[in-house]
Structures are given as structure tokens and as C-alpha cells.
Design a protein around this motif. Structure first.
Motif, PDB file in Angstrom:
ATOM      1  N   GLN A 225       6.685  -0.592 -11.426  1.00  0.00           N
ATOM      2  CA  GLN A 225       7.606   0.280 -10.691  1.00  0.00           C
ATOM      3  C   GLN A 225       7.813  -0.225  -9.267  1.00  0.00           C
ATOM      4  N   GLY A 226       6.739  -0.599  -8.615  1.00  0.00           N
ATOM      5  CA  GLY A 226       6.829  -1.091  -7.242  1.00  0.00           C
ATOM      6  C   GLY A 226       7.663  -2.352  -7.136  1.00  0.00           C
ATOM      7  N   ALA A 227       7.576  -3.224  -8.125  1.00  0.00           N
ATOM      8  CA  ALA A 227       8.331  -4.483  -8.120  1.00  0.00           C
ATOM      9  C   ALA A 227       9.829  -4.260  -8.217  1.00  0.00           C
ATOM     10  N   THR A 228      10.226  -3.122  -8.766  1.00  0.00           N
ATOM     11  CA  THR A 228      11.660  -2.829  -8.927  1.00  0.00           C
ATOM     12  C   THR A 228      12.072  -1.597  -8.130  1.00  0.00           C
ATOM     13  N   PHE A 229      11.266  -1.216  -7.147  1.00  0.00           N
ATOM     14  CA  PHE A 229      11.499  -0.005  -6.367  1.00  0.00           C
ATOM     15  C   PHE A 229      12.862  -0.040  -5.686  1.00  0.00           C
ATOM     16  N   THR A 230      13.562   1.075  -5.746  1.00  0.00           N
ATOM     17  CA  THR A 230      14.808   1.236  -5.005  1.00  0.00           C
ATOM     18  C   THR A 230      14.676   2.470  -4.130  1.00  0.00           C
ATOM     19  N   GLY A 231      15.243   2.399  -2.978  1.00  0.00           N
ATOM     20  CA  GLY A 231      15.170   3.521  -2.054  1.00  0.00           C
ATOM     21  C   GLY A 231      14.490   3.126  -0.768  1.00  0.00           C
ATOM     22  N   ASP A 232      14.303   4.117   0.073  1.00  0.00           N
ATOM     23  CA  ASP A 232      13.678   3.894   1.371  1.00  0.00           C
ATOM     24  C   ASP A 232      12.167   3.768   1.223  1.00  0.00           C
ATOM     25  N   MET A 233      11.568   3.032   2.141  1.00  0.00           N
ATOM     26  CA  MET A 233      10.120   2.873   2.151  1.00  0.00           C
ATOM     27  C   MET A 233       9.469   4.231   2.385  1.00  0.00           C
ATOM     28  N   PRO A 234       8.574   4.650   1.497  1.00  0.00           N
ATOM     29  CA  PRO A 234       7.841   5.901   1.726  1.00  0.00           C
ATOM     30  C   PRO A 234       7.033   5.831   3.018  1.00  0.00           C
ATOM     31  N   GLY A 235       7.080   6.880   3.798  1.00  0.00           N
ATOM     32  CA  GLY A 235       6.291   6.963   5.016  1.00  0.00           C
ATOM     33  C   GLY A 235       6.799   6.113   6.159  1.00  0.00           C
ATOM     34  N   TYR A 236       8.091   5.804   6.160  1.00  0.00           N
ATOM     35  CA  TYR A 236       8.645   4.915   7.175  1.00  0.00           C
ATOM     36  C   TYR A 236       9.144   5.694   8.395  1.00  0.00           C
ATOM     37  N   SER A 237       8.214   6.220   9.158  1.00  0.00           N
ATOM     38  CA  SER A 237       8.555   6.857  10.434  1.00  0.00           C
ATOM     39  C   SER A 237       7.299   6.942  11.285  1.00  0.00           C
TER      40      SER A 237
ATOM     41  N   GLU B 195       0.824  -1.203   0.000  1.00  0.00           N
ATOM     42  CA  GLU B 195       0.000   0.000   0.000  1.00  0.00           C
ATOM     43  C   GLU B 195       0.863   1.259   0.000  1.00  0.00           C
ATOM     44  N   HIS B 196       1.875   1.306   0.844  1.00  0.00           N
ATOM     45  CA  HIS B 196       2.745   2.487   0.898  1.00  0.00           C
ATOM     46  C   HIS B 196       3.447   2.714  -0.435  1.00  0.00           C
ATOM     47  N   LEU B 197       3.954   1.643  -1.041  1.00  0.00           N
ATOM     48  CA  LEU B 197       4.640   1.791  -2.328  1.00  0.00           C
ATOM     49  C   LEU B 197       3.675   2.244  -3.419  1.00  0.00           C
ATOM     50  N   ILE B 198       2.575   1.531  -3.590  1.00  0.00           N
ATOM     51  CA  ILE B 198       1.667   1.820  -4.705  1.00  0.00           C
ATOM     52  C   ILE B 198       0.959   3.156  -4.522  1.00  0.00           C
ATOM     53  N   ALA B 199       0.490   3.456  -3.328  1.00  0.00           N
ATOM     54  CA  ALA B 199      -0.177   4.749  -3.112  1.00  0.00           C
ATOM     55  C   ALA B 199       0.774   5.904  -3.415  1.00  0.00           C
ATOM     56  N   THR B 200       2.036   5.755  -3.022  1.00  0.00           N
ATOM     57  CA  THR B 200       3.029   6.802  -3.296  1.00  0.00           C
ATOM     58  C   THR B 200       3.306   6.912  -4.787  1.00  0.00           C
ATOM     59  N   LEU B 201       3.456   5.780  -5.457  1.00  0.00           N
ATOM     60  CA  LEU B 201       3.724   5.802  -6.897  1.00  0.00           C
ATOM     61  C   LEU B 201       2.531   6.355  -7.677  1.00  0.00           C
ATOM     62  N   LEU B 202       1.321   5.996  -7.285  1.00  0.00           N
ATOM     63  CA  LEU B 202       0.133   6.535  -7.952  1.00  0.00           C
ATOM     64  C   LEU B 202       0.061   8.054  -7.801  1.00  0.00           C
ATOM     65  N   ARG B 203       0.339   8.526  -6.592  1.00  0.00           N
ATOM     66  CA  ARG B 203       0.215   9.962  -6.321  1.00  0.00           C
ATOM     67  C   ARG B 203       1.413  10.766  -6.812  1.00  0.00           C
ATOM     68  N   ASN B 204       2.375  10.070  -7.416  1.00  0.00           N
ATOM     69  CA  ASN B 204       3.496  10.741  -8.072  1.00  0.00           C
ATOM     70  C   ASN B 204       3.491  10.484  -9.579  1.00  0.00           C
ATOM     71  N   SER B 205       2.455   9.829 -10.064  1.00  0.00           N
ATOM     72  CA  SER B 205       2.357   9.521 -11.491  1.00  0.00           C
ATOM     73  C   SER B 205       1.824  10.720 -12.258  1.00  0.00           C
ATOM     74  N   GLU B 206       1.869  10.628 -13.571  1.00  0.00           N
ATOM     75  CA  GLU B 206       1.320  11.701 -14.402  1.00  0.00           C
ATOM     76  C   GLU B 206      -0.191  11.835 -14.243  1.00  0.00           C
ATOM     77  N   HIS B 207      -0.831  10.813 -13.698  1.00  0.00           N
ATOM     78  CA  HIS B 207      -2.288  10.828 -13.494  1.00  0.00           C
ATOM     79  C   HIS B 207      -2.667  11.040 -12.027  1.00  0.00           C
ATOM     80  N   LYS B 208      -1.770  11.624 -11.265  1.00  0.00           N
ATOM     81  CA  LYS B 208      -1.989  11.776  -9.813  1.00  0.00           C
ATOM     82  C   LYS B 208      -3.277  12.510  -9.476  1.00  0.00           C
ATOM     83  N   ASP B 209      -3.693  13.450 -10.308  1.00  0.00           N
ATOM     84  CA  ASP B 209      -4.910  14.203 -10.013  1.00  0.00           C
ATOM     85  C   ASP B 209      -6.178  13.360 -10.158  1.00  0.00           C
ATOM     86  N   ALA B 210      -6.083  12.245 -10.848  1.00  0.00           N
ATOM     87  CA  ALA B 210      -7.232  11.356 -11.019  1.00  0.00           C
ATOM     88  C   ALA B 210      -7.357  10.347  -9.876  1.00  0.00           C
ATOM     89  N   VAL B 211      -6.284  10.182  -9.105  1.00  0.00           N
ATOM     90  CA  VAL B 211      -6.263   9.184  -8.030  1.00  0.00           C
ATOM     91  C   VAL B 211      -7.046   9.694  -6.829  1.00  0.00           C
TER      92      VAL B 211
END
Length: 155
Positions: free
Chosen positions: A107-119, A55-71
Motif C-alpha cells: 500500500q505504501g509503495a502505491t500511496f496516493t494523497g498527502d503525506m500523513p502528519g505533514y504539518s 515511518e509516517h506512511l507505514i505507521a498510518t497504514l498499520l493503524r488504519n488496517s483491520e489489525h490496528k488494535d494489535a499494532v
């Protein structure tokens, strides 16, 4: 007490429902998709950590996509067999929504970096988040919907 109407998702036979992406309902311009890649009623459920991490990965990727305003929303089902995706049907067609989900799960399957919202400040249960776990679930879901098309949206 008056009789309650059955909600649409309860009218689907969960004993025969196959993994996939389904159009669940439309409320005005809000489209709801039912994304399932675990078989209901088999005991083959996603764990809380798997659901939460994906959920954290996909919600973040959706809200950073070119279609973020539709999400509108992306989140887990209480039954732990999948996710709901809600979007503005005035901004995305069904085929665009399918392509968007295919893209963000890849994108989520190959995600690199820290987990979004990890605090503790960003998430009320951040301790069960794990990038590797989230990536694994994203791979599972991507493989489930990679070839999905609009005619397959019907339950």
C-alpha cells in the motif's frame, strides 16, 4: 558499576546480517520484529528523510488496517538500517504479522494523497517528509519481504 547485559539485537552479527524480516524478541505478549533492507556496516543507509517519510506512511497504514488494535509500535532504528515493528502476539500470529507488513508496504509503495502528519502541529520535523521518498522506501521494503515466510524470521 554492575556489568550490563547485552541486548538481543547487539548479539546479531551485523557484518553478515542479510536484508529481511526477523523475529527479535518476545516480552510477554509483545512481539518485536526487526525489519532490515539495507546492509549494515556498508555505508548504504537510509537518510533521515527516507526513514521519516516511510515511518509516517507505514505507521498510518498499520493503524488504519483491520489489525490496528494489535499494532503497538512501528518506527525507525537509530542505525538507519531498518525499522522495528511491535505487535500484540495474542492478536496476531507470526504469519498474520508478516502478511500485514507485506500488505501495508505494498500500500505504501502505491500511496496516493498527502503525506500523513505533514504539518508543524502534527510532526516536530515535518519539513523532511516527502511522499515520493516514502513510496520509494516502501517499494524497497516490499520487494525485500514480498515472499517472506515464517521460517525465515530467524536471524
Amino acid at each position: 558499576m554492575e556489568e550490563l547485559n547485552q541486548i538481543a539485537s547487539f548479539s546479531v552479527n551485523h557484518n553478515t546480517l542479510l536484508p529481511g524480516l526477523y523475529f527479535s524478541r518476545q516480552d510477554g505478549n509483545v512481539m518485536t520484529y526487526d525489519l532490515r533492507c539495507k546492509r549494515p556496516n556498508t555505508g548504504d543507509l537510509l537518510t533521515n528523510a527516507q526513514m521519516h517519510s516511510a515511518e509516517h506512511l507505514i505507521a498510518t497504514l498499520l493503524r488504519n488496517s483491520e489489525h490496528k488494535d494489535a499494532v503497538i509500535y512501528f518506527g525507525p532504528m537509530g542505525c538507519q538500517t531498518g525499522f522495528y515493528f511491535l505487535f500484540d502476539g495474542n492478536q496476531l500470529s507470526h504469519s498474520q504479522a508478516i502478511e500485514l507488513l507485506q500488505f501495508v508496504f505494498a500500500q505504501g509503495a502505491t500511496f496516493t494523497g498527502d503525506m500523513p502528519g505533514y504539518s508543524a502541529v502534527e510532526c516536530g520535523n515535518y519539513i523532511n517528509l516527502d511522499v515520493a521518498c516514502g513510496k520509494e522506501v516502501c517499494r524497497l521494503y516490499y520487494n525485500c519481504i514480498a515472499e517472506w515466510t515464517e521460517p525465515q524470521l530467524a536471524y
